[in-house]
Design an enzyme around this catalytic site. Structure first.
Site, PDB file in Angstrom:
ATOM      1  CE  LYS A  64      -8.176  -4.155  14.576  1.00  0.00           C
ATOM      2  NZ  LYS A  64      -7.173  -4.210  13.523  1.00  0.00           N
ATOM      3  CG  PHE A  72      -2.843   5.048  13.449  1.00  0.00           C
ATOM      4  CD1 PHE A  72      -1.972   4.914  14.512  1.00  0.00           C
ATOM      5  CD2 PHE A  72      -2.858   6.252  12.749  1.00  0.00           C
ATOM      6  CE1 PHE A  72      -1.140   5.953  14.880  1.00  0.00           C
ATOM      7  CE2 PHE A  72      -2.024   7.301  13.103  1.00  0.00           C
ATOM      8  CZ  PHE A  72      -1.166   7.151  14.167  1.00  0.00           C
ATOM      9  CE  LYS A 126     -10.626  -0.728  11.418  1.00  0.00           C
ATOM     10  NZ  LYS A 126     -10.091   0.029  10.316  1.00  0.00           N
ATOM     11  CE  LYS A 183       8.617 -11.207 -14.667  1.00  0.00           C
ATOM     12  NZ  LYS A 183       9.114 -10.858 -15.944  1.00  0.00           N
ATOM     13  CG  ASP A 214      -6.165  -5.284   5.905  1.00  0.00           C
ATOM     14  OD1 ASP A 214      -5.800  -5.376   7.091  1.00  0.00           O
ATOM     15  OD2 ASP A 214      -6.546  -4.210   5.392  1.00  0.00           O
ATOM     16  CG  ASN A 261      -0.157  -0.115   2.505  1.00  0.00           C
ATOM     17  OD1 ASN A 261       0.589   0.780   2.854  1.00  0.00           O
ATOM     18  ND2 ASN A 261      -0.315  -1.240   3.213  1.00  0.00           N
TER      19      ASN A 261
HETATM   20  O1  PMT Z   1       2.855   6.007   6.572  1.00  0.00           O
HETATM   21  P1  PMT Z   1       2.219   7.312   6.153  1.00  0.00           P
HETATM   22  O2  PMT Z   1       2.383   7.568   4.673  1.00  0.00           O
HETATM   23  O3  PMT Z   1       2.666   8.451   6.987  1.00  0.00           O
HETATM   24  O4  PMT Z   1       0.630   7.174   6.344  1.00  0.00           O
HETATM   25  C1  PMT Z   1       0.096   7.113   7.624  1.00  0.00           C
HETATM   26  C2  PMT Z   1      -1.019   6.057   7.725  1.00  0.00           C
HETATM   27  C3  PMT Z   1      -2.185   6.470   6.845  1.00  0.00           C
HETATM   28  C4  PMT Z   1      -0.514   4.690   7.264  1.00  0.00           C
HETATM   29  C5  PMT Z   1      -1.436   6.024   9.249  1.00  0.00           C
HETATM   30  O5  PMT Z   1      -1.934   7.286   9.611  1.00  0.00           O
HETATM   31  C6  PMT Z   1      -2.506   4.964   9.480  1.00  0.00           C
HETATM   32  O6  PMT Z   1      -3.698   5.199   9.377  1.00  0.00           O
HETATM   33  N1  PMT Z   1      -2.070   3.714   9.855  1.00  0.00           N
HETATM   34  C7  PMT Z   1      -2.936   2.547  10.019  1.00  0.00           C
HETATM   35  C8  PMT Z   1      -3.245   1.955   8.670  1.00  0.00           C
HETATM   36  C9  PMT Z   1      -4.141   0.742   8.764  1.00  0.00           C
HETATM   37  O7  PMT Z   1      -3.703  -0.322   8.463  1.00  0.00           O
HETATM   38  O8  PMT Z   1      -5.348   0.996   9.277  1.00  0.00           O
HETATM   39  P2  PMT Z   1      -6.483  -0.171   9.458  1.00  0.00           P
HETATM   40  O9  PMT Z   1      -7.697   0.590   9.831  1.00  0.00           O
HETATM   41  O10 PMT Z   1      -6.512  -1.058   8.290  1.00  0.00           O
HETATM   42  O11 PMT Z   1      -5.952  -1.012  10.674  1.00  0.00           O
HETATM   43  C10 PMT Z   1      -6.328  -0.747  12.032  1.00  0.00           C
HETATM   44  C11 PMT Z   1      -5.185  -0.989  12.961  1.00  0.00           C
HETATM   45  O12 PMT Z   1      -4.849  -2.383  12.963  1.00  0.00           O
HETATM   46  C12 PMT Z   1      -3.900  -0.263  12.635  1.00  0.00           C
HETATM   47  O13 PMT Z   1      -3.316   0.218  13.823  1.00  0.00           O
HETATM   48  C13 PMT Z   1      -3.024  -1.323  11.985  1.00  0.00           C
HETATM   49  O14 PMT Z   1      -1.627  -1.076  12.231  1.00  0.00           O
HETATM   50  C14 PMT Z   1      -3.492  -2.585  12.676  1.00  0.00           C
HETATM   51  N2  PMT Z   1      -3.392  -3.813  11.864  1.00  0.00           N
HETATM   52  C15 PMT Z   1      -4.118  -3.956  10.732  1.00  0.00           C
HETATM   53  C16 PMT Z   1      -4.049  -5.129  10.008  1.00  0.00           C
HETATM   54  C17 PMT Z   1      -3.211  -6.153  10.468  1.00  0.00           C
HETATM   55  N3  PMT Z   1      -3.098  -7.300   9.805  1.00  0.00           N
HETATM   56  N4  PMT Z   1      -2.514  -5.999  11.599  1.00  0.00           N
HETATM   57  C18 PMT Z   1      -2.575  -4.836  12.303  1.00  0.00           C
HETATM   58  O15 PMT Z   1      -1.931  -4.693  13.343  1.00  0.00           O
END
Ligand code: PMT
Length: 406
Positions: free
Chosen positions: A345, A323, A341, A289, A279, A210
Site C-alpha cells: 500500500k 493500520f 501491507k 426489507k 472489506d 464490524n
Molecule cells: O475503533 P476501535 O474500537 O478503537 O478499534 C481500533 C481498530 C482495531 C479498528 C484499529 O486499531 C485498527 O486496527 N484499524 C484498522 C482496521 C482494519 O481495517 O485493518 P485491515 O488490516 O483490514 O486494513 C489495513 C489498512 O487498510 C487499514 O489502515 C484500513 O483502514 C485500510 N483499508 C482496509 C480496507 C479498505 N477497503 N480500505 C482501507 O483503507
C-alpha cells in the site's frame, strides 16, 4: 494540566472567553479569575458557563456574608495546583502591581503565592504602553522570568493607533503551550484521520459492519489537534463525540469514506487510516426489507475499494500511516502480514495490532501495537491507553518529517 487565567479590566476582556475555549480544546483545565475591574467588561457567568467551574471574583467570597476561611486561603490552594498563570488582558495597573509586589486582590495575591510560570499579555492605550513607568514595570517582570506576549500595533478602542492592542489569541495560546512544554511539533501539518467502522447496507434495516468503536482514530485526531495540526476526521458511525477543534466529516459506507478521503486528500500532509473499512459489500442492496423465509439466503458480496491503497498511489510528499488488524497464530504472522501491507500500500508506517488479544484493538480503551516503518523501524510498544498509542504514532510521524521521511 491546569492553568489559571486572570482577566483584568480592559476592552479586550471579551477575548478571554475565546482564550478559554482554545485552552480547553488543547486539553487544559482552566480556572478563571476575574478582577473587579474585569467584571465591568465581562460577566463571571460567561466564564462559568464555558468552564463549568466557579469563577473567582474576589479574595473573600462574593460579599461579607460569604466570607469564610476557605475563600480566604483559596489563593494558596489555587497557587499550589496550577501549572501556569496567564493574565490576558493585563492592564497597566495590573502590570504595576505585579512589578511592585502589591497584592490587594485575588489575582495579584495569586501571582505572589504561585511558583508556576507566568505569562502576561498586556493591553492598553498606546501612551500608557509607552509610558516609562509601564516600560520599567514590563522590564522588571521580564527580568523576573515572566513571559510577556507583546501587544500588537493597530487601531485601538480609544481611537488612537499604535501598540497596545491585545496580542492575537493564537499568539497567547502558542506562548502558553510553549512554556508548558506542550509539543506543537505538528503545527505545520494537516492531518487527515479515518476512524470507526463502515456500514454496507444489505437492505433498509440491515448492514455488514464490524466492532470498531472509533476510539483509536478519535484519540489520534485529538492528539494531532493538540500538537498543533489542522486535523480532519473522517469517521464512520460511532457513539463518540468528535474532539473539539477537529473538522469532523461523518460517513456511513466505505464508498462514502473513500469520497470524503479523496476530496480532502489534496490539503492533507499526513494521512492516518485507523478506520476498519468493511472489506466486502453486497453486490445488490435490496430496496425492500428482505422477508424472512424459512430457507437459506445467499448474499453475493464484492470487495470494497481499498482506500488506503488508493491514498498510497497518490501519496506525493505526504506521510501515510496505515493500520493492520490481525488475528495471528504466531507473532511472526503479524509481522509478515503487516510488512506486506506496508509495501503493497506504499506506506511510510504501519501500526499492527493483534485484535484477538483481550483488551486490545476493537472497542477497548487500550491497545498493544507494533510499529513498522519503511525506513526499517520496528518498535513493539507495551499495552498503552489509546491516547498514549496515538501520541507514539504521532512521535514517529514527527520524526519522519524531521528526518525528511527516510
Ligand atoms: O475503533 P476501535 O474500537 O478503537 O478499534 C481500533 C481498530 C482495531 C479498528 C484499529 O486499531 C485498527 O486496527 N484499524 C484498522 C482496521 C482494519 O481495517 O485493518 P485491515 O488490516 O483490514 O486494513 C489495513 C489498512 O487498510 C487499514 O489502515 C484500513 O483502514 C485500510 N483499508 C482496509 C480496507 C479498505 N477497503 N480500505 C482501507 O483503507
Amino acid at each position: 494540566m491546569k492553568i489559571a487565567l486572570g482577566v483584568t479590566g480592559g476592552i479586550s476582556a471579551y477575548k478571554a472567553a475565546e482564550l478559554v475555549r482554545e485552552f480547553q480544546q488543547r486539553g487544559l483545565d482552566v480556572q478563571v479569575i476575574l478582577t473587579a475591574h474585569g467584571q465591568e467588561f465581562i460577566r463571571p457567568l460567561t466564564f462559568a458557563a464555558l468552564t463549568g467551574q466557579k469563577v473567582i471574583t474576589g479574595m473573600f467570597g462574593s460579599g461579607p456574608q460569604e466570607a469564610n476561611v476557605e475563600s480566604a486561603i483559596e489563593h494558596i490552594a489555587v497557587a499550589q495546583t496550577i501549572d501556569l498563570l496567564v493574565i490576558a488582558p493585563a492592564t497597566a495597573n495590573c502590570l504595576g502591581k505585579l512589578a511592585n509586589g502589591v497584592a490587594d486582590d485575588f489575582l495579584t495575591t495569586l501571582y505572589l503565592a504561585t511558583t508556576a510560570p507566568v505569562v502576561v499579555a498586556p493591553a492598553m492605550n498606546v501612551n500608557m504602553w509607552e509610558h516609562p513607568a509601564t516600560r520599567e514595570n514590563v522590564e522588571r517582570l521580564r527580568r523576573r522570568g515572566v513571559h510577556i506576549v507583546e501587544p500588537e500595533a493597530g487601531y485601538l478602542a480609544c481611537g488612537m493607533t499604535g501598540p497596545g492592542r491585545l496580542a492575537a489569541v493564537e499568539a497567547i495560546v502558542e506562548k502558553v503551550l510553549d512554556v508548558l512544554g506542550i509539543r506543537q511539533d505538528l503545527k505545520n501539518e494537516v492531518v487527515l484521520v479515518t476512524a470507526g467502522p463502515t456500514r454496507e447496507e444489505i437492505d433498509p434495516v440491515r448492514y455488514i459492519s464490524n466492532r470498531s468503536s472509533g476510539k483509536m482514530g478519535y484519540a489520534i485526531a485529538e492528539a494531532s489537534y493538540r500538537r498543533g495540526a489542522r486535523t480532519v476526521l473522517v469517521s464512520g458511525p460511532t457513539a463518540l463525540r468528535p474532539p473539539d477543534g477537529v473538522v469532523h466529516i461523518p460517513v456511513v459506507s466505505g464508498a462514502e469514506m473513500r469520497d470524503a478521503v479523496l476530496e480532502r486528500l489534496p490539503e492533507a500532509t499526513v494521512v492516518v487510516k485507523a478506520a476498519a473499512v468493511a472489506d466486502y459489500r453486497p453486490v445488490k442492496r435490496s430496496a425492500q426489507k428482505i422477508r424472512s423465509k424459512a430457507k437459506e439466503l445467499t448474499l453475493t458480496l464484492e470487495p470494497t475499494e481499498d482506500i488506503l491503497a488508493e491514498v498510497g498511489r497518490r501519496k506525493g510528499d505526504r506521510i501515510v500511516v496505515g493500520f493492520a488488524a490481525e488475528t495471528p497464530a504466531e507473532i511472526e504472522d503479524l509481522l509478515t502480514s503487516a510488512r506486506t501491507k506496508l509495501e503493497s500500500k506504499c506506506l511510510d508506517l504501519i501500526v499492527a495490532n493483534d485484535v484477538s488479544q483481550e483488551g486490545n484493538g476493537f472497542d477497548s480503551d487500550s491497545n498493544t501495537v507494533l510499529l513498522l516503518g519503511r525506513n526499517g523501524l520496528q518498535r513493539q510498544l507495551p499495552r498503552l491507553k489509546k491516547m498514549d498509542v496515538a501520541n507514539e504514532i504521532l512521535n514517529e510521524v514527527a520524526s519522519l518529517r524531521a528526518h525528511g521521511r527516510s
